[in-house]
Design a protein around this motif. Sequence first.
Motif, PDB file in Angstrom:
ATOM      1  N   LEU A   1       0.763  -1.142  -0.007  1.00  0.00           N
ATOM      2  CA  LEU A   1       0.042   0.087   0.146  1.00  0.00           C
ATOM      3  C   LEU A   1       0.636   1.217   0.036  1.00  0.00           C
ATOM      4  CD1 LEU A   1      -2.668   1.631   0.163  1.00  0.00           C
ATOM      5  CD2 LEU A   1      -2.637   1.115   2.721  1.00  0.00           C
ATOM      6  N   ALA A   2       1.875   1.192   0.827  1.00  0.00           N
ATOM      7  CA  ALA A   2       2.844   2.462   0.821  1.00  0.00           C
ATOM      8  C   ALA A   2       3.375   2.704  -0.477  1.00  0.00           C
ATOM      9  CB  ALA A   2       3.940   2.078   1.695  1.00  0.00           C
ATOM     10  N   LEU A   3       3.681   1.671  -1.433  1.00  0.00           N
ATOM     11  CA  LEU A   3       4.197   1.799  -2.666  1.00  0.00           C
ATOM     12  C   LEU A   3       3.317   2.364  -3.658  1.00  0.00           C
ATOM     13  CD1 LEU A   3       6.445  -1.410  -2.961  1.00  0.00           C
ATOM     14  CD2 LEU A   3       7.333   1.052  -2.876  1.00  0.00           C
ATOM     15  N   VAL A   4       1.896   1.944  -3.699  1.00  0.00           N
ATOM     16  CA  VAL A   4       0.988   2.390  -4.365  1.00  0.00           C
ATOM     17  C   VAL A   4       0.595   3.597  -4.011  1.00  0.00           C
ATOM     18  CG1 VAL A   4      -1.619   2.223  -4.610  1.00  0.00           C
ATOM     19  CG2 VAL A   4      -0.276   0.100  -4.664  1.00  0.00           C
ATOM     20  N   VAL A   5       0.683   4.422  -2.880  1.00  0.00           N
ATOM     21  CA  VAL A   5       0.550   5.575  -2.419  1.00  0.00           C
ATOM     22  C   VAL A   5       1.540   6.573  -2.979  1.00  0.00           C
ATOM     23  CG1 VAL A   5       0.433   7.361  -0.433  1.00  0.00           C
ATOM     24  CG2 VAL A   5      -0.918   5.023  -0.288  1.00  0.00           C
ATOM     25  N   LEU A   6       2.608   6.021  -2.706  1.00  0.00           N
ATOM     26  CA  LEU A   6       3.860   6.755  -3.371  1.00  0.00           C
ATOM     27  C   LEU A   6       3.857   7.081  -4.721  1.00  0.00           C
ATOM     28  CD1 LEU A   6       6.660   7.876  -2.796  1.00  0.00           C
ATOM     29  CD2 LEU A   6       7.534   5.884  -3.124  1.00  0.00           C
ATOM     30  N   ALA A   7       3.554   5.863  -5.526  1.00  0.00           N
ATOM     31  CA  ALA A   7       3.346   5.764  -6.805  1.00  0.00           C
ATOM     32  C   ALA A   7       2.193   7.047  -7.421  1.00  0.00           C
ATOM     33  CB  ALA A   7       3.087   4.661  -7.529  1.00  0.00           C
ATOM     34  N   LEU A   8       0.996   6.895  -6.676  1.00  0.00           N
ATOM     35  CA  LEU A   8       0.036   7.637  -7.122  1.00  0.00           C
ATOM     36  C   LEU A   8       0.391   9.311  -6.670  1.00  0.00           C
ATOM     37  CD1 LEU A   8      -3.172   5.538  -5.965  1.00  0.00           C
ATOM     38  CD2 LEU A   8      -2.484   6.227  -8.243  1.00  0.00           C
ATOM     39  N   ASP A   9       1.001   9.461  -5.676  1.00  0.00           N
ATOM     40  CA  ASP A   9       1.265  10.816  -5.048  1.00  0.00           C
ATOM     41  C   ASP A   9       2.259  11.467  -6.207  1.00  0.00           C
ATOM     42  OD1 ASP A   9       1.607  12.990  -3.329  1.00  0.00           O
ATOM     43  OD2 ASP A   9       3.465  12.146  -3.142  1.00  0.00           O
ATOM     44  N   GLN A  10       3.514  10.722  -6.532  1.00  0.00           N
ATOM     45  CA  GLN A  10       4.354  11.288  -7.537  1.00  0.00           C
ATOM     46  C   GLN A  10       3.904  11.325  -9.063  1.00  0.00           C
ATOM     47  OE1 GLN A  10       7.659  12.375  -6.498  1.00  0.00           O
ATOM     48  NE2 GLN A  10       6.417  12.197  -4.843  1.00  0.00           N
ATOM     49  N   LEU A  11       3.064  10.250  -9.237  1.00  0.00           N
ATOM     50  CA  LEU A  11       2.499  10.471 -10.727  1.00  0.00           C
ATOM     51  C   LEU A  11       1.454  11.624 -10.773  1.00  0.00           C
ATOM     52  CD1 LEU A  11       1.536   6.618 -11.426  1.00  0.00           C
ATOM     53  CD2 LEU A  11       3.422   8.217 -12.586  1.00  0.00           C
ATOM     54  N   SER A  12       0.599  11.920  -9.661  1.00  0.00           N
ATOM     55  CA  SER A  12      -0.400  12.973  -9.817  1.00  0.00           C
ATOM     56  C   SER A  12       0.493  14.406  -9.755  1.00  0.00           C
ATOM     57  CB  SER A  12      -1.138  13.009  -8.782  1.00  0.00           C
ATOM     58  OG  SER A  12      -0.475  13.113  -7.562  1.00  0.00           O
ATOM     59  N   LYS A  13       1.591  14.515  -8.935  1.00  0.00           N
ATOM     60  CA  LYS A  13       2.520  15.895  -8.976  1.00  0.00           C
ATOM     61  C   LYS A  13       3.238  15.800 -10.446  1.00  0.00           C
ATOM     62  CE  LYS A  13       3.050  15.484  -3.970  1.00  0.00           C
ATOM     63  NZ  LYS A  13       3.915  14.867  -2.890  1.00  0.00           N
ATOM     64  N   HIS A  14       3.553  14.692 -10.857  1.00  0.00           N
ATOM     65  CA  HIS A  14       4.415  15.070 -12.215  1.00  0.00           C
ATOM     66  C   HIS A  14       3.409  15.394 -13.295  1.00  0.00           C
ATOM     67  CE1 HIS A  14       6.868  14.061 -15.572  1.00  0.00           C
ATOM     68  NE2 HIS A  14       5.898  13.523 -16.310  1.00  0.00           N
ATOM     69  N   TRP A  15       2.044  15.029 -13.214  1.00  0.00           N
ATOM     70  CA  TRP A  15       1.058  15.458 -14.264  1.00  0.00           C
ATOM     71  C   TRP A  15       0.643  16.889 -13.871  1.00  0.00           C
ATOM     72  CZ3 TRP A  15      -4.211  17.026 -13.946  1.00  0.00           C
ATOM     73  CH2 TRP A  15      -4.696  17.181 -15.032  1.00  0.00           C
ATOM     74  N   ILE A  16       0.487  17.086 -12.718  1.00  0.00           N
ATOM     75  CA  ILE A  16       0.212  18.585 -12.231  1.00  0.00           C
ATOM     76  C   ILE A  16       1.318  19.705 -12.786  1.00  0.00           C
ATOM     77  CG2 ILE A  16       0.190  20.280 -10.381  1.00  0.00           C
ATOM     78  CD1 ILE A  16      -2.697  18.817 -11.022  1.00  0.00           C
ATOM     79  N   LEU A  17       2.553  19.194 -12.401  1.00  0.00           N
ATOM     80  CA  LEU A  17       3.814  20.110 -12.722  1.00  0.00           C
ATOM     81  C   LEU A  17       3.807  20.141 -14.136  1.00  0.00           C
ATOM     82  CD1 LEU A  17       5.734  18.962  -9.598  1.00  0.00           C
ATOM     83  CD2 LEU A  17       4.327  21.198  -9.892  1.00  0.00           C
ATOM     84  N   PHE A  18       4.052  19.120 -14.574  1.00  0.00           N
ATOM     85  CA  PHE A  18       4.828  18.881 -16.196  1.00  0.00           C
ATOM     86  C   PHE A  18       3.890  18.602 -17.205  1.00  0.00           C
ATOM     87  CE2 PHE A  18       7.909  17.615 -12.758  1.00  0.00           C
ATOM     88  CZ  PHE A  18       8.566  18.787 -12.924  1.00  0.00           C
ATOM     89  N   VAL A  19       2.661  18.185 -17.048  1.00  0.00           N
ATOM     90  CA  VAL A  19       1.739  17.808 -18.258  1.00  0.00           C
ATOM     91  C   VAL A  19       0.741  18.949 -18.207  1.00  0.00           C
ATOM     92  CG1 VAL A  19       0.217  16.149 -19.187  1.00  0.00           C
ATOM     93  CG2 VAL A  19       2.313  15.452 -18.072  1.00  0.00           C
TER      94      VAL A  19
ATOM     95  N   PRO B   1       1.507  25.251 -12.428  1.00  0.00           N
ATOM     96  CA  PRO B   1       2.438  26.333 -12.015  1.00  0.00           C
ATOM     97  C   PRO B   1       1.980  27.542 -13.178  1.00  0.00           C
ATOM     98  CG  PRO B   1       3.550  24.392 -11.607  1.00  0.00           C
ATOM     99  CD  PRO B   1       2.378  23.872 -12.308  1.00  0.00           C
ATOM    100  N   GLY B   2       1.834  27.543 -14.333  1.00  0.00           N
ATOM    101  CA  GLY B   2       1.465  28.219 -15.088  1.00  0.00           C
ATOM    102  C   GLY B   2       0.293  28.944 -15.346  1.00  0.00           C
ATOM    103  N   ARG B   3      -0.541  28.170 -14.720  1.00  0.00           N
ATOM    104  CA  ARG B   3      -2.160  28.600 -14.429  1.00  0.00           C
ATOM    105  C   ARG B   3      -2.394  29.066 -13.228  1.00  0.00           C
ATOM    106  NH1 ARG B   3      -5.143  24.141 -18.014  1.00  0.00           N
ATOM    107  NH2 ARG B   3      -3.696  23.392 -19.174  1.00  0.00           N
ATOM    108  N   VAL B   4      -1.783  28.697 -12.211  1.00  0.00           N
ATOM    109  CA  VAL B   4      -1.997  29.128 -10.675  1.00  0.00           C
ATOM    110  C   VAL B   4      -3.073  28.346 -10.053  1.00  0.00           C
ATOM    111  CG1 VAL B   4      -2.066  31.114  -9.205  1.00  0.00           C
ATOM    112  CG2 VAL B   4      -0.619  31.251 -10.913  1.00  0.00           C
ATOM    113  N   SER B   5      -4.455  28.822 -10.763  1.00  0.00           N
ATOM    114  CA  SER B   5      -5.636  27.995 -10.289  1.00  0.00           C
ATOM    115  C   SER B   5      -6.588  27.973 -11.178  1.00  0.00           C
ATOM    116  CB  SER B   5      -6.213  28.795  -9.067  1.00  0.00           C
ATOM    117  OG  SER B   5      -7.349  28.287  -8.483  1.00  0.00           O
ATOM    118  N   GLU B   6      -7.177  26.796 -11.138  1.00  0.00           N
ATOM    119  CA  GLU B   6      -8.190  26.348 -12.253  1.00  0.00           C
ATOM    120  C   GLU B   6      -9.463  25.549 -11.510  1.00  0.00           C
ATOM    121  OE1 GLU B   6      -8.840  25.752 -16.432  1.00  0.00           O
ATOM    122  OE2 GLU B   6      -6.956  26.505 -15.502  1.00  0.00           O
ATOM    123  N   HIS B   7     -10.736  26.165 -11.445  1.00  0.00           N
ATOM    124  CA  HIS B   7     -11.918  25.710 -11.031  1.00  0.00           C
ATOM    125  C   HIS B   7     -12.361  24.305 -11.720  1.00  0.00           C
ATOM    126  CE1 HIS B   7     -16.064  25.085 -10.380  1.00  0.00           C
ATOM    127  NE2 HIS B   7     -15.672  25.046  -9.089  1.00  0.00           N
TER     128      HIS B   7
END
Length: 161
Positions: A14-32, A36-42
Amino acid sequence: MKPVSRQGLAAYGLALVVLALDQLSKHWILFVYDLPGRVSEHLFGPLALTMVWNRGVSFGLFRADQDLARWLLTAFSLVVAAILAAWARKAVRPLLALGLGLVIGGAVGNAIDRIRFGAVADFIDVQRLGFFPWVFNVADSAITIGVALLLLDSLRKEPAT
């Protein structure tokens, strides 16, 4: 050394799944998605994506703007994760294993951010609910739910021997 219990293996998984989901979500938010370029989006209802670089602990509490504080928080997160991982080796109750796995994965996920970026990437924003003013991430959610499960597990009645 005793082998890892079945529940301990589940906690590690479970720790590995959480870590993977966390890092994948952050990669998607930051780089895909480039939040950061939009600041906020409803998005819909109370849910928005808002970019916040959190230099404190979960939900931005206890800000740590100095580099020393960043590394102390990183070390603290990793030490806590290691202690919980040692505890998980002997876990025999599912609720305990679930809580430990969530906290371990979340703590390591946020520690990776501090090492990589100098701060934790937070982006889930439900402030429109009116009672939750913090921006958070998958790791913060896992830590919060994990701690709640650990508290619930601590309230269990020991079986009669």
